[in-house]
Design a protein around this motif. Structure first.
Motif, short mmCIF file in Angstrom:
data_model
loop_
_atom_site.label_atom_id
_atom_site.label_comp_id
_atom_site.label_asym_id
_atom_site.label_seq_id
_atom_site.Cartn_x
_atom_site.Cartn_y
_atom_site.Cartn_z
N ARG A 92 38.68 0.63 -10.01
CA ARG A 92 36.77 1.10 -10.88
C ARG A 92 36.55 2.74 -9.92
N ARG B 6 38.38 5.40 -11.87
CA ARG B 6 37.08 5.21 -12.88
C ARG B 6 36.08 6.12 -12.00
N THR B 7 35.80 5.91 -11.87
CA THR B 7 33.89 6.50 -11.16
C THR B 7 34.51 8.23 -10.92
N LEU C 270 33.23 11.01 -12.63
CA LEU C 270 32.06 12.26 -12.44
C LEU C 270 33.34 13.04 -12.59
#
Ligand code: CUA
Length: 341
Positions: free
Chosen positions: A9, A12-13, A17
């Motif tokens: 996660r 992915r963030t 961004l």
């Protein structure tokens, strides 16, 4: 010691961004997909402002990296750990305080000196050889007069490449703001005074302009187009504008001319050889313009008929009254206006 793996996660963030950052910074990078960009200057004036913008951006980016770097380093280096000693305190450290006072003064000089230079440079009086253009910002359209050439037009500003232009800006009604993002501005257009912009377009092309000061209901519809001509083409345009309009012998257009002459149109519009009104745009060479009504609509028979029949619907708050023209009458008027090359 086992290494901790980053959670999917978190990966992915971070990817998301960076993706957003990449897309956001790529906006406005080309004239093709963003004609209102200010970072692709096409005149000396716009280039000076852009150079200033870049100088300040890069300087402040360097400061940002230095300060954030020092902050992150200190957070890591002096982080709380069991049994760690209290770091050496630097409160009241004279050499440090003197050096950062000097450093900030140098930053202010780096930004201040070129800024003041550009302010004076962009306020200089134009050379006597400059092309004078009188710009009137009106609710909600633009009038462009070339007093030395005896040419008046509306919403489409024609300029020769490489020639210095001296704009005299004035407003008969309320405050507007003259802005051609790639050439220069914004400069307020104010009642009871004349403001100036002097600039030299450097690249031929068509560029959008926009009123940049809220001026009433159709402020957003107060656009204009700037056509910067290649060498020699501007003179051809001027010659065509100075000539009397070419009228068609088409019966519908002739009928339109008769309607125009007998209606309230003549009270507001100048049309060489026909009328002398001064409230609305000069229509002498109406059909030579590709857009009308604050450059809001393409000059087509359908748009013109709609405009004549219900101006307020096309441009809310429009000063042009609804003269109750319908069907045959508005089609004839449109045919006449579209014959005025
Ligand atoms: Cu004129 Cu906003």
């Amino acid at each position: 010691m086992t290494r901790r793996r980053l959670a999917p996660r978190a990966v992915r963030t971070v990817v998301l961004l960076f993706g957003v950052l990449f897309l956001a910074t790529s906006c406005g990078w080309s004239l093709w997909d963003n004609p209102m960009t200010t970072v692709r200057p096409r005149s000396d004036f716009a280039r000076w402002i852009d150079d200033m913008f870049m100088l300040i951006s890069w300087t402040t980016l360097a400061i940002f990296i230095l300060v954030e770097g020092a902050l992150l380093y200190c957070c890591w280096r002096f982080r709380e750990r069991p049994g760690a000693p209290i770091p050496k305190q630097v409160h009241g450290h004279t050499p440090l305080e003197i050096s950062w006072t000097i450093a900030f003064a140098v930053v202010l000089l780096i930004i201040g000196i070129p800024t003041i230079r550009i302010i004076f440079k962009t306020q200089e009086a134009p050379a006597a050889t400059a092309l004078r253009v009188d710009v009137a910002g009106k609710q909600w359209w633009w009038e462009f007069k070339y007093p030395g050439l005896n040419v008046t037009t509306a919403n489409e500003l024609h300029l020769p490449v490489g020639q210095t232009v001296a704009f005299h800006l004035y407003a008969p009604d309320v405050i507007h703001s003259f802005w051609i993002p790639v050439l220069g501005g914004k400069r307020d257009v104010v009642p009871h005074r004349v403001n100036h912009i002097v600039l030299t377009p450097e690249v031929p092309g068509e560029y959008p302009g926009q009123c940049a000061e809220y001026c009433g209901m159709s402020h957003a519809n107060m656009r204009f187009r700037v056509i910067v001509h290649a060498k020699g083409e501007f003179e051809q345009w001027v010659k065509a504008q100075q000539a009397p309009p070419v009228e068609s012998t088409d019966p519908l257009a002739q009928q339109g001319k008769e309607i125009f002459g007998k209606s309230a149109c003549v009270g507001c519009h100048t049309l060489a050889g026909v009328s002398l009104g001064h409230i609305g745009p000069d229509l002498t060479h109406f059909a030579s313009r590709t857009t009308f009504a604050g450059s809001l609509m393409r000059t087509t028979p359908e748009n013109l008929v709609k405009w004549i029949e219900n101006p307020d619907h096309m441009k809310p708050g429009a000063r042009m009254p609804n003269l109750g023209m319908t069907g045959e009458q508005s089609r004839a008027l449109a045919a006449y206006l579209l014959s005025l090359k």
